[in-house]
Every structure is written in C-alpha cells, then in structure tokens.
Motif scaffolding. Structure first.
Motif, PDB file in Angstrom:
ATOM      1  N   UNK A   8     -33.745  13.523 -19.179  1.00 13.94           N
ATOM      2  CA  UNK A   8     -34.702  12.689 -19.909  1.00 13.94           C
ATOM      3  C   UNK A   8     -35.026  11.463 -19.077  1.00 13.94           C
ATOM      4  N   UNK A   9     -36.322  11.213 -18.918  1.00 12.83           N
ATOM      5  CA  UNK A   9     -36.784  10.037 -18.200  1.00 12.83           C
ATOM      6  C   UNK A   9     -36.671   8.837 -19.139  1.00 12.83           C
ATOM      7  N   UNK A  10     -35.729   7.952 -18.871  1.00 15.60           N
ATOM      8  CA  UNK A  10     -35.473   6.817 -19.754  1.00 15.60           C
ATOM      9  C   UNK A  10     -36.679   5.898 -19.877  1.00 15.60           C
ATOM     10  N   UNK A  54     -41.961  16.172 -27.620  1.00 12.21           N
ATOM     11  CA  UNK A  54     -41.733  14.880 -26.963  1.00 12.21           C
ATOM     12  C   UNK A  54     -43.062  14.162 -26.740  1.00 12.21           C
ATOM     13  N   UNK A  55     -43.330  13.157 -27.561  1.00 13.67           N
ATOM     14  CA  UNK A  55     -44.601  12.431 -27.486  1.00 13.67           C
ATOM     15  C   UNK A  55     -44.739  11.635 -26.192  1.00 13.67           C
ATOM     16  N   UNK A  56     -43.615  11.285 -25.585  1.00 13.00           N
ATOM     17  CA  UNK A  56     -43.669  10.492 -24.359  1.00 13.00           C
ATOM     18  C   UNK A  56     -43.626  11.302 -23.088  1.00 13.00           C
ATOM     19  N   UNK A  57     -43.585  12.641 -23.219  1.00 12.97           N
ATOM     20  CA  UNK A  57     -43.458  13.528 -22.050  1.00 12.97           C
ATOM     21  C   UNK A  57     -42.273  13.111 -21.171  1.00 12.97           C
ATOM     22  N   UNK A  58     -41.165  12.796 -21.832  1.00 14.65           N
ATOM     23  CA  UNK A  58     -40.013  12.265 -21.113  1.00 14.65           C
ATOM     24  C   UNK A  58     -39.008  13.333 -20.693  1.00 14.65           C
ATOM     25  N   UNK A  59     -39.120  14.532 -21.263  1.00 16.44           N
ATOM     26  CA  UNK A  59     -38.120  15.566 -20.981  1.00 16.44           C
ATOM     27  C   UNK A  59     -38.493  16.340 -19.723  1.00 16.44           C
TER      28      UNK A  59
END
Length: 224
Positions: A8-10, A54-59
């Motif tokens: 996961x991109x913090x 994932x709404x933030x495209x963090x995965x």
C-alpha cells in the motif's frame, strides 16, 4: 497464493479501510483510521476487490498492475431506475434481417459477455462465434434431424396415443415442428431464425459452475 506481492502506497492511502472490509481472505489488517498492512498476502485469491474499491489507487498488487482494472466513468453509469427500465424493456426478437452484423456491435456483445461475474473469479467461460454460412447450415441440419428423429419415435401410429396421454405438452408441439420442417426443406434455417451468426457459450468439462457462469455471460450479451 505463493509469491503474491501486495503493498500500500502510504502517500495515496485515504485510510478508509475498504480494502480490509472487502477482502474475503483477510489479507489486510488495520483499523479504519490507519494505513492497512498487507499482512497475509499468501492468502490472496486474486479476486481484485481490494484494488477495485481503493478510491486512492493506493494498492500495488502483482496480479493487477496499472491499467488492468477498468476505470469506472461515473457519468456514464445509469441510474437505478434507468437500469430497471432497460431490464423491463428487454424483449426476445426473432424477426431478424438479412443484414450482416456490424463488427463493432459484435465486439461490444462479446465484451459484455466477458465482464460477466463468474464463480471463483475464474472467467472460464468461452464464447465461440460461428458466422460461416456452411457451419450455420450444418448446425441447423443436425438440429432438425434430431427433432425429426425424436418425433418419428414419439408420434408414429403405435406410440402417438401414449405420447398424447403421457406427454401432452410435447404432443402439442407437433404442428409447430411440422411448420419448421416445411421451412427447413424450403432452404430456410428456422431453428436459428435465419440468424447470420451464432454465439456458443461453453465452459471446461468438470468445472462445477460451468452452466451458471455461461448463463450469466449470456445474460450480459443478451442485454447488450
């Protein structure tokens, strides 16, 4: 699933906890206000739900690199009432024309079929397009011969009374079969309504959810 790389991109994570909630294998851990951790990546079944929500495209997921997940264009989605109206207005259309099927239309139908949900997220359904006139005629001939062979057994002078008494619904189909036979002998393809193409939905032998997945795929194609 061995060697599964998930992180996961913090900087992009919104700490919503949706990935923790939707994962059926409990790959992620963490409270809703925290950045989740992919603590159990080997349990991943590659369903893609975490990446999708994932709404933030963090995965960052090895099986779902950038561009693999379709970006949803919210403005194009129908309202619930629009979707229901589409379903209510769906009709079977057996009045087919002799025009060839546009390549773009066939492509859209196949794409809709491909996106149907499947058991185990496996996508094992195969859709075969048959458009060759000779192949279509061969299928029509085989179908009609099968029908007529069965009718010959059930409707001959000896078994007809039994068919009428024990299989009244099948007996009632006899006039319709005779009409199909006349059209078939005249050179038409009545069983497939003279269609210019045939889609065959199939799944591997031994797959437990084959017919269910094929039905779901067909429904998507039919609506498209």
């Amino acid at each position: 699933m061995k060697n599964m790389e998930i992180s996961i991109d913090a900087a992009l994570c919104r700490r919503c906890g949706h990935c923790v909630t939707v994962c059926p294998s409990e790959v992620f851990t963490g409270a809703k206000t925290e950045i989740p951790q992919a603590a159990n990546p080997e349990a991943c079944i590659a369903c893609g739900h975490c990446v999708d929500v994932c709404a933030g495209n963090a995965i960052r997921h090895k099986r779902f690199p950038a561009g693999r997940i379709h970006d949803i264009r919210q403005a194009l989605l129908p309202r619930p009432e629009s979707l229901l109206e589409l379903i209510r207005s769906r009709r079977s259309n057996r009045t087919l024309t002799g025009r060839p099927i546009p390549e773009a239309a066939l492509k859209d139908i196949l794409e809709a079929a491909r996106y149907a949900p499947t058991a185990e997220n496996s996508r094992r359904v195969k859709v075969t397009v048959i458009a060759s006139p000779d192949a279509l005629q061969a299928i029509e001939d085989a179908t009609m011969k099968c029908f007529l062979s069965l009718a010959g057994v059930l409707m001959n002078s000896v078994t007809r009374p039994l068919t009428k008494a024990l299989l009244p619904d099948l007996y009632a189909e006899a006039p319709g079969l005779e009409r199909l036979k006349r059209r078939w002998l005249a050179g038409e393809r009545p069983c497939m309504c003279n269609a210019k193409a045939l889609l065959v939905f199939s799944a591997p032998r031994g797959y437990d959810f084959g017919w269910q997945d094929c039905n779901l795929s067909y429904q998507n194609a039919s609506l498209m």
